[in-house]
Design an enzyme around this catalytic site. Structure first.
Site, PDB file in Angstrom:
ATOM      1  N   HIS A 282      -3.412 -13.610  -4.224  1.00 48.44           N
ATOM      2  CA  HIS A 282      -4.550 -13.095  -4.940  1.00 48.44           C
ATOM      3  C   HIS A 282      -4.799 -11.401  -4.843  1.00 48.44           C
ATOM      4  CE1 HIS A 282      -8.825 -12.597  -6.082  1.00 48.44           C
ATOM      5  NE2 HIS A 282      -8.446 -13.657  -6.875  1.00 48.44           N
ATOM      6  N   ASP A 340      -6.832 -22.079  -7.855  1.00 53.59           N
ATOM      7  CA  ASP A 340      -5.977 -22.967  -8.959  1.00 53.59           C
ATOM      8  C   ASP A 340      -5.291 -23.600  -8.230  1.00 53.59           C
ATOM      9  OD1 ASP A 340      -7.244 -21.764 -10.932  1.00 53.59           O
ATOM     10  OD2 ASP A 340      -6.094 -19.948 -10.780  1.00 53.59           O
TER      11      ASP A 340
HETATM   12  N1  ACO Z   1       4.536 -16.159  -5.689  1.00 55.77           N
HETATM   13  C1  ACO Z   1       5.825 -15.114  -5.442  1.00 55.77           C
HETATM   14  N2  ACO Z   1       5.469 -13.831  -5.018  1.00 55.77           N
HETATM   15  C2  ACO Z   1       4.215 -13.351  -5.201  1.00 55.77           C
HETATM   16  C3  ACO Z   1       3.224 -14.177  -5.655  1.00 55.77           C
HETATM   17  C4  ACO Z   1       3.534 -15.616  -5.840  1.00 55.77           C
HETATM   18  N3  ACO Z   1       2.591 -16.228  -6.533  1.00 55.77           N
HETATM   19  N4  ACO Z   1       2.125 -13.413  -5.679  1.00 55.77           N
HETATM   20  C5  ACO Z   1       2.616 -12.257  -5.362  1.00 55.77           C
HETATM   21  N5  ACO Z   1       3.923 -12.148  -5.028  1.00 55.77           N
HETATM   22  C6  ACO Z   1       4.530 -11.253  -4.473  1.00 55.77           C
HETATM   23  C7  ACO Z   1       4.704 -10.186  -5.591  1.00 55.77           C
HETATM   24  O1  ACO Z   1       6.149 -10.342  -6.079  1.00 55.77           O
HETATM   25  C8  ACO Z   1       4.888  -8.766  -4.676  1.00 55.77           C
HETATM   26  O2  ACO Z   1       6.020  -8.761  -3.898  1.00 55.77           O
HETATM   27  P1  ACO Z   1       6.944  -7.385  -3.511  1.00 55.77           P
HETATM   28  O3  ACO Z   1       5.969  -6.682  -2.561  1.00 55.77           O
HETATM   29  O4  ACO Z   1       8.010  -7.844  -2.838  1.00 55.77           O
HETATM   30  O5  ACO Z   1       7.071  -6.667  -5.003  1.00 55.77           O
HETATM   31  C9  ACO Z   1       3.784  -9.114  -3.526  1.00 55.77           C
HETATM   32  O6  ACO Z   1       3.561 -10.582  -3.489  1.00 55.77           O
HETATM   33  C10 ACO Z   1       2.553  -8.474  -3.967  1.00 55.77           C
HETATM   34  O7  ACO Z   1       2.029  -9.188  -5.136  1.00 55.77           O
HETATM   35  P2  ACO Z   1       1.724  -8.400  -6.396  1.00 55.77           P
HETATM   36  O8  ACO Z   1       2.107  -9.050  -7.736  1.00 55.77           O
HETATM   37  O9  ACO Z   1       1.652  -6.771  -6.272  1.00 55.77           O
HETATM   38  O10 ACO Z   1      -0.190  -8.545  -6.354  1.00 55.77           O
HETATM   39  P3  ACO Z   1      -1.201  -8.594  -7.482  1.00 55.77           P
HETATM   40  O11 ACO Z   1      -2.266  -8.246  -6.656  1.00 55.77           O
HETATM   41  O12 ACO Z   1      -0.752  -7.369  -8.375  1.00 55.77           O
HETATM   42  O13 ACO Z   1      -1.095 -10.085  -8.076  1.00 55.77           O
HETATM   43  C11 ACO Z   1      -1.537 -12.176  -8.689  1.00 55.77           C
HETATM   44  C12 ACO Z   1      -1.997 -11.068  -7.792  1.00 55.77           C
HETATM   45  C13 ACO Z   1      -1.590 -11.960 -10.197  1.00 55.77           C
HETATM   46  C14 ACO Z   1      -2.805 -13.400  -8.637  1.00 55.77           C
HETATM   47  C15 ACO Z   1      -0.348 -12.707  -8.101  1.00 55.77           C
HETATM   48  O14 ACO Z   1      -0.421 -13.013  -6.650  1.00 55.77           O
HETATM   49  C16 ACO Z   1       0.284 -13.910  -9.085  1.00 55.77           C
HETATM   50  O15 ACO Z   1       0.774 -13.844  -9.939  1.00 55.77           O
HETATM   51  N6  ACO Z   1       0.150 -15.239  -8.351  1.00 55.77           N
HETATM   52  C17 ACO Z   1       0.369 -16.290  -9.222  1.00 55.77           C
HETATM   53  C18 ACO Z   1      -0.482 -16.657 -10.202  1.00 55.77           C
HETATM   54  C19 ACO Z   1      -1.911 -17.356  -9.946  1.00 55.77           C
HETATM   55  O16 ACO Z   1      -1.983 -18.127  -9.142  1.00 55.77           O
HETATM   56  N7  ACO Z   1      -2.967 -16.495 -10.398  1.00 55.77           N
HETATM   57  C20 ACO Z   1      -4.300 -17.045 -10.081  1.00 55.77           C
HETATM   58  C21 ACO Z   1      -4.956 -15.834  -9.590  1.00 55.77           C
HETATM   59  S1  ACO Z   1      -6.593 -16.395  -8.951  1.00 55.77           S
HETATM   60  C22 ACO Z   1      -7.507 -16.688 -10.751  1.00 55.77           C
HETATM   61  O17 ACO Z   1      -7.304 -15.873 -11.510  1.00 55.77           O
HETATM   62  C23 ACO Z   1      -8.384 -17.390 -10.478  1.00 55.77           C
END
Ligand code: ACO
Length: 405
Positions: A282, A340
């Protein structure tokens, strides 16, 4: 806190912050998140208390008007919402234009946008009375539209709302009753759905809420602004994650279940795979999402009620969570389950098709969107949203005649 507007006026300076990682786009008094503590408050009230002591109608009242209603206020508010649950009969002809296999979020984007064509009496966003009636209409009609989208895809007749039922109970009735067979609403499932609505009702300046604010900042029709929010929510990085999370669990299950978790996690950790652990991570929570905890609790209650305590998908989700939370990749990045991760299992157990999950999220989030939109428009200092850019294109150049290019 730096007042960027003043800073810009004094220096002509502006900030570059892709994804708004650290830039506030507004002031708001509605929802507070402490991402490090894993705390979520609506108007100061902890989500855990709202989810256990209040229902969705009370939560809507709180988000819209700033206070929980007393008994009489709740009755009045509920009655007002109930009086607006039907949609114009003309809407079914609009719906008929869609393919039966269209994604419910494609249909919802269209239907909510189409509401703007029906309410000429309440679309002046600058008029507080119009804003209030538009809010009530949207909250009341969203479940009706979601259920209509479902019935349309199933080829079944639409069921009219039943006003004696609760908000969640009425939704279950419109989804699962048929003209031949009434649907008896189970109090446990009704309460579970009501909790899903509460937990998804608002979440401060997430992508879809920011979309609604930006769209509404031009003074557009409020129904059109909410339709923009629905469109944004659809994406798998946002509301679409509940559908994606359940599909991910199905895939792991098909591949061999719990024994295949290690292999799956390995793929997630390989950045070239493009695979994410859906329902994890998140932007703001760097701790356990409090909504995920409540949802896990609800999951157990619903599965118990339905005699599905040994549901393999729930077991798989619990095992996946445990393994991820002990893995250095997830620990170092502070990736925890979000709302989720478990909501899909609850909805599937209730009998809701996977493709409808995000539409239900949209119905729940509508109150948050409209409360945030109204907060923005009600602020005498509000301005049209207009982000700046860092230009990276070509320097100025002259157009050559076509023959010389
Ligand atoms: N699985 C694997 N790796 C992940 C995940 C994940 N679910 N989420 C983040 N990471 C990793 C990224 O690849 C990144 O790695 P790095 O530092 O090696 O590059 C690091 O964790 C930071 O993640 P970001 O993508 O920079 O975080 P951001 O705040 O931009 O994204 C998000 C947040 C979009 C929710 C992301 O965690 C994600 O895509 N999760 C999966 C989708 C999801 O569950 N979305 C629902 C969110 S809640 C909602 O909307 C109700």
């Amino acid at each position: 806190v730096i007042d960027i507007r003043k800073l810009y006026a004094q220096t002509g300076m502006f900030t570059y912050d892709p994804g708004f990682m650290s830039t506030a786009a507004c002031q708001s008094a509605i929802t507070y998140i402490d991402g490090d503590k894993g705390e979520l408050l609506y108007r100061g009230y902890p989500i855990e208390q709202l989810a256990t002591k209040c229902d969705f109608m009370e939560t809507c009242h709180l988000l819209l008007y700033g206070e929980l209603p007393n008994e009489e206020g709740k009755k009045k508010f509920t009655r007002t919402v109930t009086m607006h649950t039907m949609v114009n009969e003309q809407m079914q002809f609009f719906l008929r234009g869609f393919r039966r296999d269209a994604h419910p979020m494609a249909i919802m984007t269209g239907l909510v946008g189409a509401l703007s064509a029906f309410y000429h009496d309440s679309t002046d966003i600058n008029n507080p009375e119009h804003r209030e009636i538009a809010a009530i209409r949207l909250i009341a009609k969203m479940p009706t539209l979601v259920a209509m989208a479902y019935k349309y895809s199933a080829g079944q007749p639409y069921m009219y709302p039943k006003n004696e039922l609760s908000y969640a109970g009425n939704f279950l009735h419109m989804m699962f009753a048929t003209p031949c067979e009434p649907y008896t609403v189970s109090p446990v499932l009704e309460r579970a759905l009501d909790r899903i609505f509460i937990l998804h009702a608002d979440h401060e300046q997430n992508a879809s809420t920011s979309t609604v604010r930006l769209c509404g900042s031009s003074g557009t029709n409020p129904f059109a602004a909410i339709a923009a929010g629905v469109a944004c929510l659809w994406g798998p990085a946002h509301g679409g994650a509940n559908e994606a999370a359940l599909n991910m669990l199905y895939d792991i299950q098909k591949a061999g279940g719990v024994e295949k978790i290690g292999e799956f996690i390995k793929q997630v950790k390989d950045k070239n795979s493009g695979i994410k652990l859906m329902g994890f991570g998140h932007r703001v929570y760097k701790n356990y999402d409090p909504r995920a905890k409540l949802m896990q609790e609800t999951c157990k209650e619903v599965l118990g009620e339905l005699g599905l305590e040994n549901d393999p998908l729930f077991k798989l989700a619990m095992a996946l969570e445990k393994i991820a939370l002990e893995d250095e990749y997830f620990v170092s990045r502070k990736l925890y389950p979000n709302v989720d991760f478990y909501s899909g299992i609850v909805q599937r157990a209730i009998g809701i098709p996977v493709s409808l999950f995000t539409a239900i999220f949209a119905a729940a989030r509508t109150v948050g969107w409209i409360a945030q939109l109204n907060e923005m428009i009600g602020d005498p200092e509000y301005k049209i949203g207009r982000p700046r850019q860092l230009f990276t294109g070509s320097v100025k150049r002259d157009v050559k005649p076509l023959a010389q290019r």
